[in-house]
Design a protein around this motif. Structure first.
Motif, PDB file in Angstrom:
ATOM      1  N   ALA A  25       1.029  -1.133   0.205  1.00  0.00           N
ATOM      2  CA  ALA A  25      -0.109   0.149  -0.097  1.00  0.00           C
ATOM      3  C   ALA A  25       1.280   1.418  -0.148  1.00  0.00           C
ATOM      4  N   LYS A  26       2.033   1.391   1.020  1.00  0.00           N
ATOM      5  CA  LYS A  26       3.229   2.044   0.775  1.00  0.00           C
ATOM      6  C   LYS A  26       3.154   3.048  -0.657  1.00  0.00           C
ATOM      7  N   LYS A  27       4.058   1.829  -0.893  1.00  0.00           N
ATOM      8  CA  LYS A  27       4.590   1.762  -2.755  1.00  0.00           C
ATOM      9  C   LYS A  27       3.466   2.482  -3.675  1.00  0.00           C
ATOM     10  N   ARG A  28       2.010   1.636  -3.090  1.00  0.00           N
ATOM     11  CA  ARG A  28       1.264   2.371  -4.201  1.00  0.00           C
ATOM     12  C   ARG A  28       0.497   3.399  -4.188  1.00  0.00           C
ATOM     13  N   ASP A  29       0.014   4.454  -3.037  1.00  0.00           N
ATOM     14  CA  ASP A  29       0.437   5.580  -2.326  1.00  0.00           C
ATOM     15  C   ASP A  29       1.937   6.039  -3.081  1.00  0.00           C
ATOM     16  N   GLY A  30       2.800   5.616  -3.468  1.00  0.00           N
ATOM     17  CA  GLY A  30       3.593   6.002  -4.259  1.00  0.00           C
ATOM     18  C   GLY A  30       4.715   7.308  -2.906  1.00  0.00           C
ATOM     19  N   LYS A  31       5.062   6.208  -2.311  1.00  0.00           N
ATOM     20  CA  LYS A  31       5.779   6.630  -0.455  1.00  0.00           C
ATOM     21  C   LYS A  31       7.159   5.914  -0.905  1.00  0.00           C
ATOM     22  N   GLU A  32       7.619   6.635  -0.220  1.00  0.00           N
ATOM     23  CA  GLU A  32       9.591   5.650  -1.018  1.00  0.00           C
ATOM     24  C   GLU A  32       9.610   4.715   1.120  1.00  0.00           C
ATOM     25  N   LEU A  33      10.335   3.358  -0.179  1.00  0.00           N
ATOM     26  CA  LEU A  33      10.249   2.515   1.126  1.00  0.00           C
ATOM     27  C   LEU A  33      11.842   3.129   1.946  1.00  0.00           C
ATOM     28  N   THR A  34      11.704   1.999   3.504  1.00  0.00           N
ATOM     29  CA  THR A  34      13.238   2.567   4.327  1.00  0.00           C
ATOM     30  C   THR A  34      14.035   0.953   3.820  1.00  0.00           C
ATOM     31  N   THR A  35      15.280   1.622   3.942  1.00  0.00           N
ATOM     32  CA  THR A  35      16.112   0.805   3.698  1.00  0.00           C
ATOM     33  C   THR A  35      15.450  -1.275   4.775  1.00  0.00           C
TER      34      THR A  35
ATOM     35  N   PHE B 106       4.280   1.219 -11.747  1.00  0.00           N
ATOM     36  CA  PHE B 106       4.246   2.684 -11.743  1.00  0.00           C
ATOM     37  C   PHE B 106       4.971   3.931 -10.836  1.00  0.00           C
ATOM     38  N   LYS B 107       5.173   3.515  -9.137  1.00  0.00           N
ATOM     39  CA  LYS B 107       5.124   4.858  -8.805  1.00  0.00           C
ATOM     40  C   LYS B 107       6.603   5.015  -8.891  1.00  0.00           C
ATOM     41  N   ASP B 108       7.825   3.652  -9.548  1.00  0.00           N
ATOM     42  CA  ASP B 108       8.811   3.673  -9.728  1.00  0.00           C
ATOM     43  C   ASP B 108       9.688   3.953  -8.054  1.00  0.00           C
ATOM     44  N   MET B 109      10.992   3.921  -7.589  1.00  0.00           N
ATOM     45  CA  MET B 109      11.957   3.530  -6.892  1.00  0.00           C
ATOM     46  C   MET B 109      12.885   5.019  -6.873  1.00  0.00           C
ATOM     47  N   THR B 110      13.465   5.925  -5.449  1.00  0.00           N
ATOM     48  CA  THR B 110      14.469   6.701  -5.600  1.00  0.00           C
ATOM     49  C   THR B 110      15.703   5.902  -5.638  1.00  0.00           C
ATOM     50  N   ALA B 111      16.597   6.848  -5.422  1.00  0.00           N
ATOM     51  CA  ALA B 111      17.914   6.472  -6.555  1.00  0.00           C
ATOM     52  C   ALA B 111      18.563   5.622  -5.234  1.00  0.00           C
ATOM     53  N   ARG B 112      18.015   6.199  -3.876  1.00  0.00           N
ATOM     54  CA  ARG B 112      18.684   5.169  -2.342  1.00  0.00           C
ATOM     55  C   ARG B 112      17.607   3.658  -2.518  1.00  0.00           C
ATOM     56  N   GLU B 113      16.664   3.985  -2.842  1.00  0.00           N
ATOM     57  CA  GLU B 113      15.425   2.816  -3.147  1.00  0.00           C
ATOM     58  C   GLU B 113      16.225   1.719  -3.763  1.00  0.00           C
ATOM     59  N   ARG B 114      16.618   1.923  -4.712  1.00  0.00           N
ATOM     60  CA  ARG B 114      17.178   0.523  -5.773  1.00  0.00           C
ATOM     61  C   ARG B 114      18.285   0.367  -5.475  1.00  0.00           C
ATOM     62  N   ALA B 115      19.197   1.510  -4.671  1.00  0.00           N
ATOM     63  CA  ALA B 115      20.572   1.357  -3.684  1.00  0.00           C
ATOM     64  C   ALA B 115      20.252  -0.125  -2.706  1.00  0.00           C
ATOM     65  N   ASP B 116      19.078   0.047  -2.363  1.00  0.00           N
ATOM     66  CA  ASP B 116      18.472  -0.400  -1.738  1.00  0.00           C
ATOM     67  C   ASP B 116      18.232  -2.471  -1.590  1.00  0.00           C
ATOM     68  N   LEU B 117      17.375  -1.335  -2.701  1.00  0.00           N
ATOM     69  CA  LEU B 117      16.975  -2.498  -3.246  1.00  0.00           C
ATOM     70  C   LEU B 117      17.910  -4.198  -3.942  1.00  0.00           C
ATOM     71  N   THR B 118      19.067  -3.186  -4.325  1.00  0.00           N
ATOM     72  CA  THR B 118      20.051  -4.005  -5.448  1.00  0.00           C
ATOM     73  C   THR B 118      21.045  -4.744  -3.845  1.00  0.00           C
ATOM     74  N   MET B 119      21.563  -3.897  -2.926  1.00  0.00           N
ATOM     75  CA  MET B 119      22.227  -4.796  -2.374  1.00  0.00           C
ATOM     76  C   MET B 119      21.219  -5.754  -1.494  1.00  0.00           C
ATOM     77  N   ALA B 120      19.725  -5.703  -1.071  1.00  0.00           N
ATOM     78  CA  ALA B 120      19.326  -6.948  -0.524  1.00  0.00           C
ATOM     79  C   ALA B 120      19.474  -7.845  -1.644  1.00  0.00           C
ATOM     80  N   ILE B 121      18.936  -8.014  -2.503  1.00  0.00           N
ATOM     81  CA  ILE B 121      19.187  -8.720  -3.627  1.00  0.00           C
ATOM     82  C   ILE B 121      20.984  -9.504  -3.542  1.00  0.00           C
ATOM     83  N   VAL B 122      21.655  -8.291  -3.686  1.00  0.00           N
ATOM     84  CA  VAL B 122      22.928  -8.840  -3.185  1.00  0.00           C
ATOM     85  C   VAL B 122      23.503 -10.520  -2.325  1.00  0.00           C
TER      86      VAL B 122
END
Ligand code: URA
Ligand code: CA
Length: 432
Positions: free
Chosen positions: A8-18, A47-63
């Motif tokens: 719901a948070k991402k659906r509403d366009g908000k930023e997810l924390t690390t 649809f709502k995309d991710m900020t640069a910080r979220e993208r970096a966090d997602l990458t490291m979570a996958i790593v």
């Protein structure tokens, strides 16, 4: 933390924390969070995309979802090169010895995979005796001593990416820059290099069809790399037509040898220099890209790059005499010319379709179980912008079957001749 609230948070366009991103990827990898919730989240990200910080966090979570390769026993700055995939892309075979000849460590882990031709490992196996089944210790020792080695894929790297990519594939959520960039970068980062040079392809044979989309992806990946402490640069290069002339395994080994001698196709050489100069620069061996390019040209001119290729082959059990005696590479039984049916200028060579024609000959795998024929493939005798006379050969087919009507038809369907055409721009952009 509840997954439904994060969707719901991402659906509403908000930023997810690390912490939230780590919770999602850990839960998904373990099987605690079901596919349907992650697929819903992927659509929200689409649809709502991710900020640069979220993208970096997602990458490291996958790593961090799996094993990572530790290259710290190798001295120096390890620079890896990654291409987003194209047709007849012989750059790795050229770049690895070219850069190693400048004492930059090339510690390459490579796969086989599916595609129009085999992967780098398949191509190298066209050389009698060459093998990549070496131990981790041997790999490290070879790179420390000779600056170059290739090893087959080992370890359980980025399991979260495997699961997520398969899910995105069936839920129409592949085409999100945030998700593509973190998927690709997670694999490069898990592979352990200190710096990364990206070759983002654009055109018919590429994942990104327009230069604008390719540029956006390149910026996203460079930003992730730099944000997680890996120096990253990118080149956006043309893949409207195949790269160089050769599409096939042994044929591309020959093309790489020619290029290391300074006698390769112009587009392949230019792209290798564009990528290579970034590698040399990121390895701190040159103070500018121009100086780096001069150093690369010098080791082509003085033969050191070709010597390094021989040394590399011999180190991994291969017969290095193929470099001076190309007759020792696997040869196809039949060479069949495909003549132009009219005078004109080559205006189009649809990269992905021509790649598929090479695969039909056996140059690549359609499924994981397919066998590769290292000898077969296509040689393009004309590239876009070159004039041709009726009857002159457009393509030479290297086949191990005598009936290649299907391949000939595909070639004619995908090479267009017109009155005028210009060669496409090879390097669309540089992203640093
Ligand atoms: N290639 C990848 O590795 N990941 C993607 O998401 C898309 C292309
Ligand atoms: Ca090629």
């Amino acid at each position: 933390m509840r997954m439904v609230d994060l969707i719901a948070k991402k659906r509403d366009g908000k930023e997810l924390t690390t912490e939230e991103i780590n919770f999602i990827i850990e839960g998904y990898t373990k099987g605690d969070i079901p596919d349907y919730q992650v697929s819903s989240l992927a659509m929200a990200i689409y649809f709502k995309d991710m900020t640069a910080r979220e993208r970096a966090d997602l990458t490291m979570a996958i790593v961090n979802s799996g094993e990572t390769i530790d290259l710290s026993a190798i001295e120096g700055i390890k620079v890896d090169k990654h291409s987003t995939g194209g047709v007849g892309d012989t750059t790795t075979l050229v770049l690895a010895p070219l850069v190693a000849a400048l004492d930059i460590p090339v510690a390459k882990m490579s796969g086989r995979g599916l595609g129009h031709t085999g992967g780098t490992i398949d191509k190298l196996e066209a050389i009698e005796g060459f093998h990549v089944e070496i131990s981790k210790d041997e790999f490290v020792n070879l790179v420390n001593e000779h600056k170059i080695a290739v090893i087959g894929q080992t370890g359980n790297l980025t399991p979260a990416d495997k699961k997520l990519y398969a899910l995105r594939d069936v839920t129409a959520t592949v085409d999100s820059i945030a998700l593509i960039a973190s998927s690709i970068m997670s694999k490069k980062i898990a592979a352990g290099s200190d710096a990364i040079v990206l070759d983002v392809k654009t055109g018919a044979g590429a994942f990104m069809k327009t230069p604008e989309d390719a540029k956006e992806l390149a910026h996203a990946m460079v930003s992730i790399g730099n944000n997680v402490g890996r120096k990253t640069m990118a080149v956006i290069s043309d893949m409207s037509q195949p790269l160089g002339a050769a599409i096939g395994n042994a044929l591309e080994v020959q093309e790489a040898i020619d290029t290391l001698r300074g006698q390769g196709p112009k587009d392949l050489e230019d792209l290798c220099l564009a990528l290579g100069r970034q590698m040399v620069f990121l390895a701190n061996k040159a103070s500018s890209l121009e100086e780096a390019e001069e150093m690369l040209k010098e080791v082509i001119r003085n033969g050191k790059a070709l010597e390094k290729f021989k040394e590399f082959i011999a180190n991994q059990g291969g017969d290095a005499s193929v470099v001076d005696d190309p007759e020792k590479l696997p040869k196809a039984k039949f060479l069949i010319e495909v003549p132009a049916r009219e005078d004109g200028v080559v205006a189009e060579i649809v990269a992905d379709e021509i790649g598929t024609a090479a695969m039909l000959l056996g140059a690549g795998r359609a499924t994981k179980e397919s066998e590769i024929d290292l000898a077969v493939g296509l040689m393009l005798n004309k590239k876009i912008g070159e004039s041709v006379k009726a009857g002159e050969s457009l393509v030479t087919i290297h086949a191990n079957r005598d009936n290649v009507e299907d391949v000939i038809r595909m070639i004619y369907d995908n090479i267009r001749i017109a009155d005028h055409a210009e060669a496409p721009v090879l390097i669309h952009d540089i992203v640093t």
